[in-house]
Design a protein around this motif. Structure first.
Motif, PDB file in Angstrom:
ATOM      1  N   ALA A  78       0.891  -1.468  -0.328  1.00  0.00           N
ATOM      2  CA  ALA A  78      -0.285   0.100  -0.102  1.00  0.00           C
ATOM      3  C   ALA A  78       0.838   1.016   0.071  1.00  0.00           C
ATOM      4  CB  ALA A  78      -0.779  -0.311   0.984  1.00  0.00           C
ATOM      5  N   MET A  84      -6.290   1.047  -5.461  1.00  0.00           N
ATOM      6  CA  MET A  84      -6.928   0.436  -3.708  1.00  0.00           C
ATOM      7  C   MET A  84      -8.413  -0.338  -4.042  1.00  0.00           C
ATOM      8  SD  MET A  84      -7.027   3.404  -0.903  1.00  0.00           S
ATOM      9  CE  MET A  84      -8.081   4.529  -1.873  1.00  0.00           C
ATOM     10  N   CYS A  90      -4.058   5.220  -3.883  1.00  0.00           N
ATOM     11  CA  CYS A  90      -3.907   4.888  -2.450  1.00  0.00           C
ATOM     12  C   CYS A  90      -2.889   6.827  -2.031  1.00  0.00           C
ATOM     13  CB  CYS A  90      -3.374   3.980  -1.439  1.00  0.00           C
ATOM     14  SG  CYS A  90      -2.344   4.104   0.202  1.00  0.00           S
ATOM     15  N   THR A 149      -7.503   4.853   5.609  1.00  0.00           N
ATOM     16  CA  THR A 149      -7.821   3.593   4.935  1.00  0.00           C
ATOM     17  C   THR A 149      -7.799   1.831   6.289  1.00  0.00           C
ATOM     18  OG1 THR A 149      -5.356   3.951   4.519  1.00  0.00           O
ATOM     19  CG2 THR A 149      -6.879   4.494   2.468  1.00  0.00           C
ATOM     20  N   LEU A 151      -6.532  -1.652   6.071  1.00  0.00           N
ATOM     21  CA  LEU A 151      -6.085  -3.003   5.453  1.00  0.00           C
ATOM     22  C   LEU A 151      -6.060  -3.885   5.792  1.00  0.00           C
ATOM     23  CD1 LEU A 151      -4.330  -0.345   6.060  1.00  0.00           C
ATOM     24  CD2 LEU A 151      -2.265  -1.345   5.001  1.00  0.00           C
ATOM     25  N   VAL A 161      -6.087  -3.318   0.694  1.00  0.00           N
ATOM     26  CA  VAL A 161      -6.780  -1.683   1.350  1.00  0.00           C
ATOM     27  C   VAL A 161      -7.969  -1.225   0.592  1.00  0.00           C
ATOM     28  CG1 VAL A 161      -5.134  -0.811  -0.952  1.00  0.00           C
ATOM     29  CG2 VAL A 161      -5.277   0.514   1.516  1.00  0.00           C
TER      30      VAL A 161
END
Length: 504
Positions: A78, A84, A90, A149, A151, A161
């Motif tokens: 990420a 994403m 990202c 975000t 993950l 992610v």
């Protein structure tokens, strides 16, 4: 692998003599720096339990992004610009993070982490487009680009992610809750209203299942330059740090709803500020190891009060009292304590471990501009004790985020620029020993050429990022995997290795 085995592995091969000479010189250096470790002095630096560090190739890209002890490995994920789940890139500026949910899936474990993005104002096209968005309006600087975000890490591999919160500002630190969510903190101080009538400087709760995030601020936790949060699982109280130089209080939130579930903190509660018992306006911006205070707590009547001039007694570190947050103005007037710059905070085994990144003085003897300290708060006795205090960049260069492993080991993330030590130049993950000294566990080694970036199929800019801060260090429940971020260019890491019982 224990520390002796790690050293043997390091010394093997044709470079054994040079390595042994290097190790001997390190031992002499650590001995000199540990001399000041007694109470009333400062912490030193000692040899780590895992042996010397050296560049290690990332299992994902093959690039030598980190220096680690022998036997440790890592994989990155990420990066800023990676795609994403929603198809968007990202976001950048990776910061605070924690594992908020772990569950058994098949024969392995699935971990959900929530990660902050410490981003300010910019173009609306760069906003984090999560379902939970707080402020879609415009302020004088543009749109709010911060947020979080989520993950997923499963069976020792990165999986996905996705965006989980948008429309916030400067999401710096935060903290996990015992019920499996993340408290993300806006580190900003402003009275400005956006075009949608929103102010900033709040704490938000983020769900492990990203679409369940409400995007509602927890007003009762106050509006100030929030840094991090930690929940006492026994009482449900949330302890909060403030990051505004020499205008930082130490707070806790006593919730009205103590059931502990997603959204329960939005039901309000009492914000309180810490005061040293029997002493008004105690300044803790200069400290020595083993300094100890007993805390009591003052109610803050108006947690959402605008920032304004600080009245009352003269603040150490200023010729004239400046403007502070609304909660700090009220707290100082009632005799609360003063910190330099509150940073990370973490709960473990009945204690809170809290970082003040600027405790001490700088080369010009200015207070609240030192190298930083770690304080331990015993929640049963309310005794606050300085367990680590640095007075030079080798020992500790402005620690920021903090975490405690399931084994009880403390790790701090440096945010003081490029630390210089026998392993080169770069920020570090430092362990804190039981005696209150530091040791080097990991070092930032990111120096990327255009060719390396292209070969790794990444979209970040070339450059030397060794001075970029570590952030978001955290463990999954078994203590096998240490996760962390480097803020710029924006990369998340999962580190595994021979932890043992005598390290972190």
């Amino acid at each position: 692998m224990n520390s002796q085995a790690a050293r043997r592995s390091f010394l093997q091969g044709s470079g054994a003599f040079a390595a042994a000479t290097f190790t001997n010189s390190l031992a002499a250096l650590y001995a000199r720096n540990a001399e000041a470790a007694a109470c009333g002095g400062f912490s030193g630096q000692v040899a780590g339990p895992y042996g010397p560090i050296a560049p290690v190739a990332d299992q994902s890209t093959g690039l030598p992004l980190l220096q680690l002890p022998a036997g440790f490995r890592y994989t990155s994920f990420a990066w800023t610009g990676d795609t994403m789940l929603d198809g968007r890139p990202c976001p950048s500026n990776h910061d605070g993070m924690a594992v908020v949910m772990t569950r058994r899936v098949g024969r392995g474990d699935k971990h959900v982490l929530i990660r902050n993005h410490e981003r300010g104002f910019g173009s609306a096209s760069s906003m984090i487009m999560a379902r939970g968005r707080y402020d879609n309006g415009m302020s004088s600087g543009g749109s709010a680009l911060g947020g979080t975000t989520n993950l997923v890490f499963r069976d020792d591999n990165w999986v996905s992610v996705e965006p989980s919160l948008g429309g916030t500002l400067i999401n710096c630190g935060g903290g996990p809750t015992p019920w499996g969510s993340w408290l993300t903190c806006e580190e900003t101080l402003s009275n400005e209203l956006s075009t949608h009538g929103k102010r900033h400087g709040y704490v938000f709760e983020v769900a492990a299942n990203a679409p369940e995030t409400s995007g509602n601020p927890i007003i009762g936790m106050g509006r100030f330059s929030h840094e991090a949060a930690a929940v006492d699982p026994v009482t449900g109280y949330v302890y909060l740090t403030e990051d505004l130089r020499n205008l930082s209080g130490f707070y806790r939130f006593v919730p009205n709803d103590i059931k502990g579930r997603l959204g329960s903190l939005e039901a309000g509660g009492r914000l309180q500020a810490a005061k040293v018992a029997g002493r008004n306006n105690a300044s803790l911006i200069i400290a020595k190891r083993c300094d100890e205070y007993t805390l009591e707590w003052i109610d803050i009547t108006h947690p959402d009060q605008d920032a304004g001039p600080v009245g009352g007694p003269q603040l150490p570190g200023f010729d004239v009292n400046p403007r502070g947050s609304g909660p700090f103005v009220q707290a100082w007037a009632a005799g609360a304590l003063q910190l330099a710059r509150g940073e990370g905070i973490w709960y473990s085994a009945g204690k809170m471990y809290m970082v003040d990144t600027a405790t001490g003085v700088d080369g010009s003897n200015r207070p609240g501009r030192g190298q930083g300290a770690v304080w331990e708060l015993d929640l049963a006795s309310m005794k606050l004790k300085a367990i680590f205090v640095s007075d030079n960049q080798l020992v500790g260069n402005n620690p920021d985020n903090i975490t405690v492993s399931p084994r009880g080991g403390i790790i701090v993330c440096e945010d003081g620029g490029s630390s210089v030590d026998p392993f080169g130049t770069g920020t570090r993950l430092l362990g804190i020993s039981a005696q209150g000294d530091s040791f080097i566990f990991c070092k930032n080694n990111i120096n990327l050429s255009a060719a390396q970036i292209a070969g790794a199929d990444k979209s970040v800019a070339p450059g030397n990022y060794r001075g970029s801060e570590f952030a978001g260090a955290c463990w999954e429940p078994s203590g096998r995997v240490l996760f962390c971020n480097i803020q710029t260019p924006g990369i998340t890491f999962a580190i595994t290795g021979p932890w043992g019982d005598d390290g972190v």
